[in-house]
Design a protein around this motif. Structure first.
Motif, PDB file in Angstrom:
ATOM      1  N   PHE A 283       0.823  -1.199   0.000  1.00 40.17           N
ATOM      2  CA  PHE A 283       0.000   0.000   0.000  1.00 40.17           C
ATOM      3  C   PHE A 283       0.866   1.261   0.000  1.00 40.17           C
ATOM      4  N   ASP A 284       1.943   1.241   0.788  1.00 36.13           N
ATOM      5  CA  ASP A 284       2.844   2.402   0.812  1.00 36.13           C
ATOM      6  C   ASP A 284       3.508   2.604  -0.543  1.00 36.13           C
ATOM      7  N   ILE A 285       3.939   1.502  -1.162  1.00 38.25           N
ATOM      8  CA  ILE A 285       4.572   1.604  -2.484  1.00 38.25           C
ATOM      9  C   ILE A 285       3.582   2.169  -3.503  1.00 38.25           C
ATOM     10  N   PHE A 286       2.346   1.703  -3.426  1.00 38.34           N
ATOM     11  CA  PHE A 286       1.332   2.159  -4.376  1.00 38.34           C
ATOM     12  C   PHE A 286       1.042   3.650  -4.209  1.00 38.34           C
ATOM     13  N   ILE A 287       0.858   4.088  -2.972  1.00 29.10           N
ATOM     14  CA  ILE A 287       0.466   5.475  -2.715  1.00 29.10           C
ATOM     15  C   ILE A 287       1.628   6.440  -2.939  1.00 29.10           C
ATOM     16  N   LYS A 288       2.805   6.095  -2.465  1.00 34.81           N
ATOM     17  CA  LYS A 288       3.915   7.040  -2.455  1.00 34.81           C
ATOM     18  C   LYS A 288       4.820   6.961  -3.680  1.00 34.81           C
ATOM     19  N   ILE A 289       4.782   5.839  -4.390  1.00 31.57           N
ATOM     20  CA  ILE A 289       5.697   5.669  -5.533  1.00 31.57           C
ATOM     21  C   ILE A 289       4.931   5.497  -6.842  1.00 31.57           C
ATOM     22  N   ILE A 290       4.030   4.507  -6.881  1.00 29.72           N
ATOM     23  CA  ILE A 290       3.375   4.147  -8.131  1.00 29.72           C
ATOM     24  C   ILE A 290       2.460   5.268  -8.628  1.00 29.72           C
ATOM     25  N   LEU A 291       1.616   5.787  -7.767  1.00 33.44           N
ATOM     26  CA  LEU A 291       0.673   6.814  -8.206  1.00 33.44           C
ATOM     27  C   LEU A 291       1.360   8.075  -8.746  1.00 33.44           C
ATOM     28  N   PRO A 292       2.361   8.645  -8.052  1.00 34.29           N
ATOM     29  CA  PRO A 292       3.028   9.820  -8.635  1.00 34.29           C
ATOM     30  C   PRO A 292       3.704   9.541  -9.965  1.00 34.29           C
ATOM     31  N   LEU A 293       4.307   8.350 -10.112  1.00 31.94           N
ATOM     32  CA  LEU A 293       4.988   8.022 -11.358  1.00 31.94           C
ATOM     33  C   LEU A 293       4.002   7.695 -12.480  1.00 31.94           C
ATOM     34  N   SER A 294       2.781   7.330 -12.124  1.00 28.65           N
ATOM     35  CA  SER A 294       1.792   6.917 -13.128  1.00 28.65           C
ATOM     36  C   SER A 294       0.872   8.055 -13.550  1.00 28.65           C
ATOM     37  N   PHE A 295       1.183   9.281 -13.179  1.00 27.89           N
ATOM     38  CA  PHE A 295       0.295  10.400 -13.493  1.00 27.89           C
ATOM     39  C   PHE A 295       0.048  10.557 -14.994  1.00 27.89           C
ATOM     40  N   PRO A 296       1.038  10.379 -15.879  1.00 30.32           N
ATOM     41  CA  PRO A 296       0.733  10.480 -17.321  1.00 30.32           C
ATOM     42  C   PRO A 296      -0.332   9.492 -17.784  1.00 30.32           C
ATOM     43  N   ALA A 297      -0.251   8.250 -17.306  1.00 24.26           N
ATOM     44  CA  ALA A 297      -1.253   7.260 -17.691  1.00 24.26           C
ATOM     45  C   ALA A 297      -2.610   7.596 -17.087  1.00 24.26           C
ATOM     46  N   LEU A 298      -2.631   8.065 -15.851  1.00 25.09           N
ATOM     47  CA  LEU A 298      -3.885   8.460 -15.216  1.00 25.09           C
ATOM     48  C   LEU A 298      -4.533   9.622 -15.972  1.00 25.09           C
ATOM     49  N   ALA A 299      -3.716  10.591 -16.389  1.00 19.90           N
ATOM     50  CA  ALA A 299      -4.239  11.733 -17.135  1.00 19.90           C
ATOM     51  C   ALA A 299      -4.770  11.296 -18.502  1.00 19.90           C
ATOM     52  N   SER A 300      -4.087  10.354 -19.147  1.00 14.26           N
ATOM     53  CA  SER A 300      -4.542   9.875 -20.456  1.00 14.26           C
ATOM     54  C   SER A 300      -5.915   9.243 -20.362  1.00 14.26           C
ATOM     55  N   PHE A 301      -6.084   8.364 -19.372  1.00 11.99           N
ATOM     56  CA  PHE A 301      -7.393   7.732 -19.231  1.00 11.99           C
ATOM     57  C   PHE A 301      -8.447   8.738 -18.801  1.00 11.99           C
ATOM     58  N   SER A 302      -8.068   9.711 -17.980  1.00 16.11           N
ATOM     59  CA  SER A 302      -9.036  10.725 -17.535  1.00 16.11           C
ATOM     60  C   SER A 302      -9.623  11.475 -18.723  1.00 16.11           C
ATOM     61  N   ILE A 303      -8.790  11.789 -19.701  1.00 14.00           N
ATOM     62  CA  ILE A 303      -9.288  12.502 -20.888  1.00 14.00           C
ATOM     63  C   ILE A 303     -10.316  11.647 -21.625  1.00 14.00           C
ATOM     64  N   PHE A 304      -9.960  10.388 -21.884  1.00 16.09           N
ATOM     65  CA  PHE A 304     -10.876   9.516 -22.620  1.00 16.09           C
ATOM     66  C   PHE A 304     -12.172   9.298 -21.851  1.00 16.09           C
ATOM     67  N   GLN A 305     -12.074   9.029 -20.565  1.00 15.43           N
ATOM     68  CA  GLN A 305     -13.274   8.740 -19.774  1.00 15.43           C
ATOM     69  C   GLN A 305     -14.168   9.962 -19.643  1.00 15.43           C
ATOM     70  N   PHE A 306     -13.576  11.126 -19.447  1.00 14.73           N
ATOM     71  CA  PHE A 306     -14.389  12.332 -19.312  1.00 14.73           C
ATOM     72  C   PHE A 306     -15.099  12.653 -20.627  1.00 14.73           C
ATOM     73  N   LEU A 307     -14.375  12.537 -21.748  1.00 19.13           N
ATOM     74  CA  LEU A 307     -15.006  12.795 -23.050  1.00 19.13           C
ATOM     75  C   LEU A 307     -16.163  11.839 -23.285  1.00 19.13           C
ATOM     76  N   TRP A 308     -15.969  10.576 -22.911  1.00 20.26           N
ATOM     77  CA  TRP A 308     -17.009   9.576 -23.132  1.00 20.26           C
ATOM     78  C   TRP A 308     -18.234   9.866 -22.266  1.00 20.26           C
TER      79      TRP A 308
END
Length: 381
Positions: A283-308
């Protein structure tokens, strides 16, 4: 050294990209120009003629006999068919089947000794030897060359329509949670599929990939029946925002998990191993490492999902309803067109009204879009 020249394949790629950009841009430009044109001109000519003078067959009505004046022993009704500007009348008539029977400036015998004359500037005169009677004026059909006219009337009509503000809020209420919820759920699932070892992980990944090709229309009715059954069991109303949030989450999760899992699987393993050595939990790895590094992928999906979710109409009508208080913006704008699809100038203005919010979202997150998509498509674990 011999100067290197570009390969013909490079030029083919560049030309193809330019053609694709033009093909995608032209319809949007045409839609924008059409939304700003006068609706009468829009009905008779295409958007590519917006800067040229258009010839239109129009109908007007002369002033009523009450306005007639006596001049040199005759009774005259005078006025102008045009509203000003550089418009010119080329022909006119007084019968619907013969709208261009007389050239401009030619007197036309309309019976009972009366003559009608329409000049090229739109001015007309009806001359009669006796006093004219009647409550309504003579109908006049004419052909006029109208200069290009641009207006914001189409946008004003859309914005003044009843219920637009409430529908705008409804769309935001649907789209924002329906974008955030799948991201939260998919991020946890993607991390588990990318970095956690457990039985059946490969099967789950295959199931997620398979769900990407399931048509929405095929799963819509079973999902609605399941939701209604659970809602009846729990005593929850059928038409609620919770229902449409869950529906959009279900339809968006396969793509979200696929993109995020591929992106997370490509992150450096050494970072996770160092964190585990320091005693960090998953959980610590996910919150403190994975999520900040995955922001580009999160933003990409956010665009597609919001448009849809913002542009969706089918799921909103099924899970939210079609009442005046439940209609989303797309449903409200469709209702403005009428049952016969008339007044399509409203459609062009409505299109740009609906894309204001998606454009803000896209330009805010677009710098992460390509990075997130490419990373998620070429890296794997």
């Amino acid at each position: 050294m011999i100067a290197s020249s570009r390969s013909p394949l490079v030029w083919v790629v560049h030309i193809s990209v330019i053609l694709l950009v033009v093909l995608w841009t032209l319809p949007t430009a045409g839609l924008l120009i059409s939304s700003l044109r006068d609706k009468d001109q829009l009905a008779v000519s295409g958007w590519w003629t917006a800067l040229s003078t258009s010839s239109q067959n129009l109908t007007g009505r002369a002033a009523s006999p009450e306005s007639q004046v006596e001049r040199d022993g005759k009774f005259v009704i005078a006025g102008n068919l045009l509203e000003g500007g550089n418009s010119k009348v080329s022909a006119f008539g007084f019968r619907p089947l013969q709208p261009t029977a007389f050239p401009a400036g030619t007197p036309a015998d309309i019976g009972d000794g009366q003559t009608l004359t329409v000049k090229d500037d739109g001015s007309y005169e009806i001359v009669s030897p006796t006093r004219m009677e009647g409550a309504r004026g003579q109908r006049i059909f004419y052909t006029a060359a109208i200069p290009p006219r641009f207006t914001f009337d189409n946008y004003r009509e859309v914005m003044r329509a009843e219920g637009i503000g409430a529908s705008f809020i409804n769309s935001l209420t649907v789209a924002i949670p329906a974008t955030i919820i799948p991201i939260l759920v998919a991020a946890f699932a993607a991390y588990a599929l990318a970095w956690m070892k457990f039985p059946g992980r490969a099967i789950l990944i295959a199931v997620v990939v398979g769900l990407l090709v399931v048509p929405l229309q095929m799963s819509l009715i079973p999902l609605l029946k399941l939701y209604n059954g659970v809602g009846a069991f729990l005593g929850v109303p059928a038409k609620t925002y919770v229902g449409i949030w869950l529906a959009h989450m279900g339809f968006g999760l396969p793509l979200a998990i696929y993109l995020l899992r591929n992106y997370m699987a490509g992150l450096p393993r050494e970072i996770m191993e160092s964190a585990r050595v320091d005693g960090a939990s998953d959980f610590d790895i996910f919150i403190k490492i994975i999520l900040p590094l995955s922001f580009p992928a999160l933003a990409s999906f956010s665009i597609f999902q919001f448009l849809w979710t913002w542009n969706d109409l089918l799921v909103a009508m099924v899970f939210l309803g079609t009442g005046n208080n439940e209609l989303v913006l797309t449903g409200r704008l469709v209702n403005l067109l009428g049952s016969r699809g008339g007044n399509w100038e409203i459609l062009t203005a409505s299109a740009f009204v609906t894309i204001i919010v998606p454009l803000i979202v896209f330009f805010t997150l677009q710098r992460y879009l390509v990075r997130g998509l490419l990373a998620g498509s070429v890296k794997g674990g």
